[in-house]
Motif scaffolding. Structure first.
Motif, PDB file in Angstrom:
ATOM      1  N   PHE A  78     -85.862   8.357  32.675  1.00 45.57           N
ATOM      2  CA  PHE A  78     -84.980   9.301  33.369  1.00 45.57           C
ATOM      3  C   PHE A  78     -84.514  10.323  32.347  1.00 45.57           C
ATOM      4  O   PHE A  78     -84.706  10.138  31.138  1.00 45.57           O
ATOM      5  CB  PHE A  78     -83.797   8.555  34.000  1.00 45.57           C
ATOM      6  CG  PHE A  78     -83.102   7.605  33.062  1.00 45.57           C
ATOM      7  CD1 PHE A  78     -82.222   8.059  32.081  1.00 45.57           C
ATOM      8  CD2 PHE A  78     -83.337   6.244  33.144  1.00 45.57           C
ATOM      9  CE1 PHE A  78     -81.592   7.181  31.215  1.00 45.57           C
ATOM     10  CE2 PHE A  78     -82.710   5.350  32.282  1.00 45.57           C
ATOM     11  CZ  PHE A  78     -81.836   5.822  31.307  1.00 45.57           C
ATOM     12  N   ARG A  84     -78.516   8.134  29.435  1.00 50.31           N
ATOM     13  CA  ARG A  84     -77.631   7.327  30.277  1.00 50.31           C
ATOM     14  C   ARG A  84     -77.956   7.566  31.748  1.00 50.31           C
ATOM     15  O   ARG A  84     -78.007   8.705  32.213  1.00 50.31           O
ATOM     16  CB  ARG A  84     -76.158   7.692  30.049  1.00 50.31           C
ATOM     17  CG  ARG A  84     -75.687   7.601  28.612  1.00 50.31           C
ATOM     18  CD  ARG A  84     -74.223   8.014  28.488  1.00 50.31           C
ATOM     19  NE  ARG A  84     -73.956   9.349  29.002  1.00 50.31           N
ATOM     20  CZ  ARG A  84     -74.177  10.475  28.352  1.00 50.31           C
ATOM     21  NH1 ARG A  84     -74.692  10.440  27.126  1.00 50.31           N
ATOM     22  NH2 ARG A  84     -73.893  11.646  28.896  1.00 50.31           N
ATOM     23  N   ASN A  85     -78.115   6.487  32.499  1.00 49.20           N
ATOM     24  CA  ASN A  85     -78.407   6.603  33.922  1.00 49.20           C
ATOM     25  C   ASN A  85     -78.465   5.200  34.508  1.00 49.20           C
ATOM     26  O   ASN A  85     -78.799   4.255  33.801  1.00 49.20           O
ATOM     27  CB  ASN A  85     -79.752   7.319  34.141  1.00 49.20           C
ATOM     28  CG  ASN A  85     -79.932   7.874  35.543  1.00 49.20           C
ATOM     29  OD1 ASN A  85     -80.173   7.116  36.474  1.00 49.20           O
ATOM     30  ND2 ASN A  85     -79.829   9.173  35.669  1.00 49.20           N
ATOM     31  N   TRP A  86     -78.159   5.069  35.787  1.00 50.99           N
ATOM     32  CA  TRP A  86     -78.359   3.772  36.433  1.00 50.99           C
ATOM     33  C   TRP A  86     -79.842   3.398  36.438  1.00 50.99           C
ATOM     34  O   TRP A  86     -80.194   2.234  36.472  1.00 50.99           O
ATOM     35  CB  TRP A  86     -77.859   3.826  37.871  1.00 50.99           C
ATOM     36  CG  TRP A  86     -76.398   3.578  38.030  1.00 50.99           C
ATOM     37  CD1 TRP A  86     -75.430   3.637  37.065  1.00 50.99           C
ATOM     38  CD2 TRP A  86     -75.745   3.214  39.253  1.00 50.99           C
ATOM     39  NE1 TRP A  86     -74.208   3.343  37.611  1.00 50.99           N
ATOM     40  CE2 TRP A  86     -74.373   3.077  38.955  1.00 50.99           C
ATOM     41  CE3 TRP A  86     -76.170   2.998  40.553  1.00 50.99           C
ATOM     42  CZ2 TRP A  86     -73.433   2.728  39.925  1.00 50.99           C
ATOM     43  CZ3 TRP A  86     -75.240   2.659  41.518  1.00 50.99           C
ATOM     44  CH2 TRP A  86     -73.889   2.520  41.204  1.00 50.99           C
ATOM     45  N   ASP A 117     -82.876   7.513  38.959  1.00 51.00           N
ATOM     46  CA  ASP A 117     -83.333   8.897  38.822  1.00 51.00           C
ATOM     47  C   ASP A 117     -84.596   8.965  37.971  1.00 51.00           C
ATOM     48  O   ASP A 117     -84.927  10.009  37.417  1.00 51.00           O
ATOM     49  CB  ASP A 117     -82.241   9.766  38.175  1.00 51.00           C
ATOM     50  CG  ASP A 117     -81.076  10.016  39.114  1.00 51.00           C
ATOM     51  OD1 ASP A 117     -81.316  10.247  40.305  1.00 51.00           O
ATOM     52  OD2 ASP A 117     -79.917   9.970  38.650  1.00 51.00           O
ATOM     53  N   GLY A 175     -86.490  10.803  40.890  1.00 52.65           N
ATOM     54  CA  GLY A 175     -85.332  11.619  40.551  1.00 52.65           C
ATOM     55  C   GLY A 175     -85.636  13.101  40.614  1.00 52.65           C
ATOM     56  O   GLY A 175     -86.794  13.529  40.701  1.00 52.65           O
ATOM     57  N   TYR A 224     -70.571   5.132  38.291  1.00 54.74           N
ATOM     58  CA  TYR A 224     -71.823   5.882  38.393  1.00 54.74           C
ATOM     59  C   TYR A 224     -71.899   6.839  37.211  1.00 54.74           C
ATOM     60  O   TYR A 224     -70.975   7.626  36.971  1.00 54.74           O
ATOM     61  CB  TYR A 224     -71.870   6.654  39.710  1.00 54.74           C
ATOM     62  CG  TYR A 224     -73.154   7.431  39.871  1.00 54.74           C
ATOM     63  CD1 TYR A 224     -74.357   6.768  40.083  1.00 54.74           C
ATOM     64  CD2 TYR A 224     -73.165   8.828  39.791  1.00 54.74           C
ATOM     65  CE1 TYR A 224     -75.541   7.476  40.216  1.00 54.74           C
ATOM     66  CE2 TYR A 224     -74.344   9.537  39.931  1.00 54.74           C
ATOM     67  CZ  TYR A 224     -75.523   8.855  40.138  1.00 54.74           C
ATOM     68  OH  TYR A 224     -76.694   9.547  40.262  1.00 54.74           O
ATOM     69  N   ILE A 236     -74.640   9.405  34.604  1.00 55.99           N
ATOM     70  CA  ILE A 236     -75.900  10.129  34.414  1.00 55.99           C
ATOM     71  C   ILE A 236     -75.842  10.834  33.064  1.00 55.99           C
ATOM     72  O   ILE A 236     -74.803  10.881  32.411  1.00 55.99           O
ATOM     73  CB  ILE A 236     -76.128  11.186  35.526  1.00 55.99           C
ATOM     74  CG1 ILE A 236     -74.957  12.172  35.563  1.00 55.99           C
ATOM     75  CG2 ILE A 236     -76.337  10.523  36.886  1.00 55.99           C
ATOM     76  CD1 ILE A 236     -75.163  13.369  36.470  1.00 55.99           C
ATOM     77  N   SER A 237     -76.975  11.416  32.665  1.00 56.00           N
ATOM     78  CA  SER A 237     -76.999  12.299  31.478  1.00 56.00           C
ATOM     79  C   SER A 237     -78.069  13.361  31.698  1.00 56.00           C
ATOM     80  O   SER A 237     -78.940  13.558  30.852  1.00 56.00           O
ATOM     81  CB  SER A 237     -77.274  11.493  30.208  1.00 56.00           C
ATOM     82  OG  SER A 237     -78.478  10.751  30.333  1.00 56.00           O
ATOM     83  N   HIS A 238     -78.008  14.020  32.859  1.00 58.62           N
ATOM     84  CA  HIS A 238     -79.003  15.041  33.168  1.00 58.62           C
ATOM     85  C   HIS A 238     -78.966  16.159  32.137  1.00 58.62           C
ATOM     86  O   HIS A 238     -77.918  16.457  31.525  1.00 58.62           O
ATOM     87  CB  HIS A 238     -78.756  15.619  34.561  1.00 58.62           C
ATOM     88  CG  HIS A 238     -79.026  14.645  35.675  1.00 58.62           C
ATOM     89  ND1 HIS A 238     -80.058  13.741  35.640  1.00 58.62           N
ATOM     90  CD2 HIS A 238     -78.399  14.456  36.869  1.00 58.62           C
ATOM     91  CE1 HIS A 238     -80.056  13.030  36.755  1.00 58.62           C
ATOM     92  NE2 HIS A 238     -79.055  13.437  37.514  1.00 58.62           N
ATOM     93  N   GLN A 256     -71.217  12.595  34.267  1.00 56.62           N
ATOM     94  CA  GLN A 256     -71.933  13.076  33.086  1.00 56.62           C
ATOM     95  C   GLN A 256     -71.227  12.711  31.785  1.00 56.62           C
ATOM     96  O   GLN A 256     -71.841  12.738  30.723  1.00 56.62           O
ATOM     97  CB  GLN A 256     -72.098  14.599  33.181  1.00 56.62           C
ATOM     98  CG  GLN A 256     -72.901  15.239  32.065  1.00 56.62           C
ATOM     99  CD  GLN A 256     -74.404  15.045  32.195  1.00 56.62           C
ATOM    100  OE1 GLN A 256     -74.885  14.493  33.175  1.00 56.62           O
ATOM    101  NE2 GLN A 256     -75.161  15.520  31.220  1.00 56.62           N
TER     102      GLN A 256
END
Length: 604
Positions: free
Chosen positions: A158, A162-164, A167, A208, A447, A449-451, A481
């Motif tokens: 992903f 960092r992410n579940w 994605d 994702g 929840y 993420i690290s998009h 984030q």
């Protein structure tokens, strides 16, 4: 057909790509920062497949593909079946040597499902280091608890660190933040050495949004259906043969190359397929063929919220051949009863009889009208063995999809926590624990993420605020984030050694040990009855066990003997025992939210 890079011997590698949209394809080797690039035209093998053999690749080689379309335009993309993305989702792929690891525990066989206790963990949040190697150092804790299977949340590549995991956009690639392919192999090998099976969570219903380039290669997605998380995967439209092969090969990849023992198939209710052979049936056949070829046993476990027993019925009949199916009803029934929450789908539950039905049957809803859904829900399942239902009182979804990610330890008191644990672990279904629940972890699981795309990050933030708008009188959702949100979700291991942590751990350990002594339950053999106007729940596991749960908040029960079935019984466990409470002695009465468990008093 196998896809991706494969070592074919004599120093040669074969690269196989499904790209029906391309007029021609070139394999670009050494495609990385400062690396010289070598271009190899690939041969069309028919039905959209392209193959290229070369002596110029080796483990660690970066590569990508140049696709030339019928109009002459070109794009360069990483391999959809990449096994490693060292430069994140927008960079080239990396060749992986799958023979580099020497397996130490080749003869491991997973336990029978009826003997299995599953422990779900997120690799990044399980330890402060957030790696497979660090997770392996905690296996003795799980062995002591009595766990014999771990379920790892998705590890496919992903964006960012960092992410579940839901994605993911490179389903074959192990994320390097966790330790990459080598780290996963070491973890699986270490688990097998401790007699622990490994289940991997995989996502076949969507990909994702960031770094998802599959549409450049072929018709991977369809507009005929929608999912809550992105475009639906094309399992039944034009070009779907190659799409189906992609995901079947992905399952084989994990089970064969990484010695994974089972797959948890995410949200199968969002896998849409109206071809005569459903993709899940095709997948179960391919896995059965692999099991026969390798002489190993594999599990396929379907997450679904449809309460559809066809998932676990045999393929030779009308079923899809899964080994087990998620049973959200059990969680919802216990949670709603013990917390008094009634928002959302909890409106369908909250009665003690729902817990009794879940213990007896697995599914609470087997066709009855569901107020939340507005229609009849589920189907009868009298033929399904109890162990084929996966149940829990906490998991990543049920905790993490709350605005503040509160675990059960934040919502109920200590005695109620023990009551919930006994409901789960004494019922005949296959129990799943969520990391940390065994010692009462109260850090949230949020929840995160690290998009890499700033606009996408803001869209996710806005989406979370919209989702929880009716809760925002209590504050805003934590920023998904933010690194702090991830850090807050990491287990606080010192709590496991606290007085309360040790008492709860001892209760879980004792329940699991007692569970192991019970024979597997046949369908219809478990009985759960509500007594004394619903304040007392009695569970009977055949003639092997009787358990009483005091569902009252304030009133103890003084007399249980009138409610005992015939025969000689002895107290096996009592939640008021000093081992589990720190009290000087056990209470003579069954205390509010207390549990007392009896087994047959056999002569010694």
């Amino acid at each position: 057909m196998q896809i991706g890079p494969i070592h074919i011997g004599d120093g040669k590698w074969r690269f196989t790509l499904w790209a029906p949209r391309a007029r021609s394809v070139d394999l670009l080797l050494g495609a990385g920062p400062g690396a010289p690039e070598r271009s190899l035209p690939m041969e069309c093998a028919g039905r959209g497949y392209w193959i290229g053999d070369t002596e110029h690749a080796h483990p660690g080689t970066r590569y990508r593909f140049r696709l030339t379309y019928p109009d002459g335009s070109t794009v360069e993309r990483a391999d959809p079946a990449s096994h490693l993305q060292l430069e994140d989702v927008h960079g080239p792929s990396t060749v992986v040597d799958h023979d580099a690891h020497t397996w130490r525990h080749d003869q491991f066989a997973p336990p029978l499902l009826a003997e299995t206790v599953i422990y779900e963990l997120h690799t990044g949040a399980f330890t402060e280091e957030g790696t497979f190697d660090a997770a392996a150092e905690k296996l003795d804790h799980l062995v002591d608890l009595g766990v014999n299977a771990v379920e790892i949340m998705p590890v496919a590549q992903f964006p960012g660190p960092r992410n579940w995991g839901y994605d993911g956009v490179y389903p074959f690639a192990v994320h390097p933040a966790y330790g990459g392919p080598g780290g996963l192999r070491r973890f699986v090998d270490a688990c097998h050495g401790k007699h622990i099976a490994v289940i991997l969570d995989v996502v076949y219903n969507h990909l994702g949004p960031e770094g998802n380039y599959l549409r450049d290669f072929g018709p991977y997605f369809t507009n005929a259906y929608t999912t809550p998380w992105g475009e639906a995967v094309n399992f039944d439209g034009p070009g779907s043969d190659g799409v189906r092969n992609y995901f079947v090969q992905n399952a084989i990849h994990w089970l064969d190359r990484y010695r994974i023992d089972g797959l948890r198939l995410d949200a199968t209710h969002a896998i849409f397929d109206y071809r005569p052979t459903h993709i899940l049936g095709e997948l179960s056949k391919a896995v059965a063929d692999l099991a026969a070829h390798r002489g190993r046993r594999f599990w396929l476990m379907a997450e679904s919220d449809l309460n559809d027993p066809r998932l676990v019925r045999p393929r030779k009949g009308s079923g899809l051949g899964m080994d087990a199916v998620w049973c959200d009803d059990f969680h919802h029934a216990v949670h709603a009863l013990l917390t008094d929450e009634r928002d959302g789908y909890y409106m369908d539950y909250g009665r003690a009889k729902d817990v009794a039905r879940a213990m007896e049957n697995g599914f609470v809803y087997t066709g009855q009208y569901s107020p939340f859904r507005g229609h009849g829900h589920g189907a009868p399942c009298p033929d399904i063995a109890p162990e084929r239902f996966i149940t829990c009182i906490q998991n990543h979804d049920q905790v993490g999809n709350r605005m503040l990610g509160e675990r059960l330890a934040r919502l109920v008191d200590f005695e109620t926590l023990k009551c919930a644990a006994a409901m789960l672990l004494l019922a005949p279904q296959t129990p799943l624990l969520f990391m940390g629940e065994e010692y009462g972890e109260d850090n949230p699981f949020l929840y995160f993420i690290s998009h890499l795309d700033g606009d996408l990050v803001q869209a996710v933030r806005n989406g979370r605020k919209e989702e929880f708008a009716h809760f925002m009188a209590h504050g805003e959702p934590p920023d998904p984030q933010s690194e702090a949100t991830f850090a807050d979700s990491t287990l606080n291991w010192p709590k496991a050694t606290s007085k309360r942590g040790q008492e709860l751990f001892a209760w879980y350990k004792a329940l699991i040990a007692l569970r192991r002594e019970l024979p597997a339950a046949a369908p219809g053999e478990t009985r759960a009855a509500l007594l004394d106007r619903g304040g007392l729940l009695r569970l009977e596991r055949g003639s092997a066990l009787v358990a009483f749960y005091n569902l009252n908040d304030n009133e103890p029960y003084q007399e249980l003997e009138p409610h005992m079935p015939p025969g000689g019984w002895r107290i096996a466990l009592d939640s008021s025992d000093p081992r589990f409470t720190g009290a000087a002695e056990a209470a003579p009465d069954l205390q509010p939210k207390g549990v007392r468990i009896y087994t047959k008093d056999t002569p010694r």
